[in-house]
Design an enzyme around this catalytic site. Structure first.
Site, short mmCIF file in Angstrom:
data_model
loop_
_atom_site.label_atom_id
_atom_site.label_comp_id
_atom_site.label_asym_id
_atom_site.label_seq_id
_atom_site.Cartn_x
_atom_site.Cartn_y
_atom_site.Cartn_z
N GLY A 165 -33.13 9.79 2.49
CA GLY A 165 -32.18 8.88 3.11
C GLY A 165 -32.68 8.41 4.46
O GLY A 165 -33.82 8.69 4.85
N LYS B 292 -28.98 18.88 1.93
CA LYS B 292 -29.15 17.61 2.64
C LYS B 292 -29.60 17.94 4.06
O LYS B 292 -28.87 18.55 4.83
CB LYS B 292 -27.82 16.85 2.65
CG LYS B 292 -27.90 15.42 3.11
CD LYS B 292 -26.54 14.75 2.93
CE LYS B 292 -26.54 13.31 3.38
NZ LYS B 292 -25.21 12.68 3.20
N ASP C 244 -16.88 3.91 -0.26
CA ASP C 244 -18.19 3.49 -0.75
C ASP C 244 -18.44 4.01 -2.16
O ASP C 244 -19.52 4.50 -2.48
CB ASP C 244 -19.29 3.98 0.20
CG ASP C 244 -20.62 3.25 -0.02
OD1 ASP C 244 -20.60 2.11 -0.53
OD2 ASP C 244 -21.68 3.83 0.31
#
Length: 346
Positions: free
Chosen positions: A48, A68, A162
């Site tokens: 990301g 993450k 989203d």
């Protein structure tokens, strides 16, 4: 040692062994730990804007997880706030169709978010592997799981903001895999009588009221659900163009298109739900309770043999086309639509 009032004290030990014992006991007293103490971090799962996602193994249980890893150095205060918000939302969410937060670690340079591992990839990849050819019954099952997850979020006042194919992960590679809603970086707490105005979302999935900069509520997620159901049943986005302005214009003004021949094989109940979800006026958009009670969502699964008696599946599947679906990741289209272009995140 640094104290809460920012005063610093330096302590000295007679030898290295004494120092190690002091450090070990101080860490135990304050609950300090490093992620490497608990997890064996392995290969990459994705990347990301601010870091990457890696697969890891819990050392004691041998359970596989996704971690993450977010690098804080290049993040603005607002971006860091969004990341912290995602963690807080994940702490609240305990639902079978929402990704589960397992642990969080933080040091001066990184934030580590430990999540349950989903090996089936995202919903776009799931559909792409099947050439966007799934039965209406499977599409109904997927839509029901997403709606159930949204209902849980909204009951806590959380708007995802989203929702899209890429933010839904499949637990495994099987045809009937369970799904998990992920990526709450843009989520927001919105009370029963409150609205939001910050224009976040992904173009082609974002509701009209967001594009025209009007106050909006949690039912922007219902618009996104309508887009997802449309894609599940047709293999294409309803409002889509190579030009972002044209995509926005279609979203704001154009009716839901059912002109492609694939829609001949889709039930009227399914099309009715899509139209009611993709209502331009947010005040007239179907409620989440009515979605879950809608005849298409509530319809019981049909036996595949019964379906074959009434529909030529080969003809039905030949009508499907993936040429009109362009993932925002791969088409060059703007992934995150914001009016000020300040917060583009993966």
């Amino acid at each position: 040692m640094i104290f809460p009032n920012n005063k610093v004290r330096v302590f000295y030990c007679r030898n290295r062994d004494d120092r190690s014992k002091w450090v070990q006991n101080i860490k135990a007293a304050v609950g300090y730990s490093q992620i490497e103490d608990f997890y064996d971090i392995q290969g990459d799962l994705g990347k990301g804007k601010f870091g990457q996602v890696k697969v890891a193994i819990h050392k004691k249980s041998s359970r596989r997880v996704a971690i993450k890893i977010i690098k804080k150095k290049n993040m603005s205060l607002k971006e860091l706030e969004l990341q912290k918000r995602e963690i807080e939302v994940l702490k609240i969410c305990q639902h079978p169709n929402i990704i589960r937060l397992i642990d969080v670690f933080e040091n001066p340079e990184y934030i580590y978010i430990v999540l349950e591992y989903c090996q089936g990839g995202d919903l776009f990849q799931y559909l792409d592997r099947r050439e966007f050819k799934i039965t209406e019954d499977r599409a109904r099952n997927i839509a029901h799981q997403i709606a159930a997850g949204i209902y849980y979020m909204h009951s806590y006042g959380i708007a995802h903001r989203d929702l899209k194919l890429e933010n839904i992960l499949m637990v495994d590679d099987s045809d009937d895999a369970q799904l998990k809603i992920v990526d709450f970086g843009l989520s927001k707490m919105i009370g029963p009588n409150e609205t939001a105005s910050d224009p976040f979302g992904t173009l082609s999935y974002v509701a009209p009221e967001v594009l025209i900069q009007r106050p909006y509520g949690k039912n922007v997620d219902l618009w996104s659900l309508g887009i997802i159901i449309y894609v599940l049943l047709s293999g294409m986005l309803p409002f889509d163009s190579d030009d972002n302005k044209e995509t926005a214009r279609q979203t704001i003004y154009d009716p839901v298109p059912f002109t492609h021949k694939v829609w001949r094989y889709v039930s009227d109940d399914a099309k009715d739900l899509i139209v009611r979800l993709l209502e331009k006026d947010r005040f007239n958009r179907i409620s989440l309770e009515d979605v879950l009670a809608h005849p298409w969502i509530c319809k019981k699964s049909q036996d595949i043999a019964e379906i074959r008696k009434t529909v030529d599946l080969i003809e039905q599947f030949e009508a499907f086309s993936t040429t009109n679906y362009k993932s925002p990741k791969t088409s060059g289209q703007q992934v995150l639509y914001t009016m000020d272009q300040q917060m583009q995140m993966d």
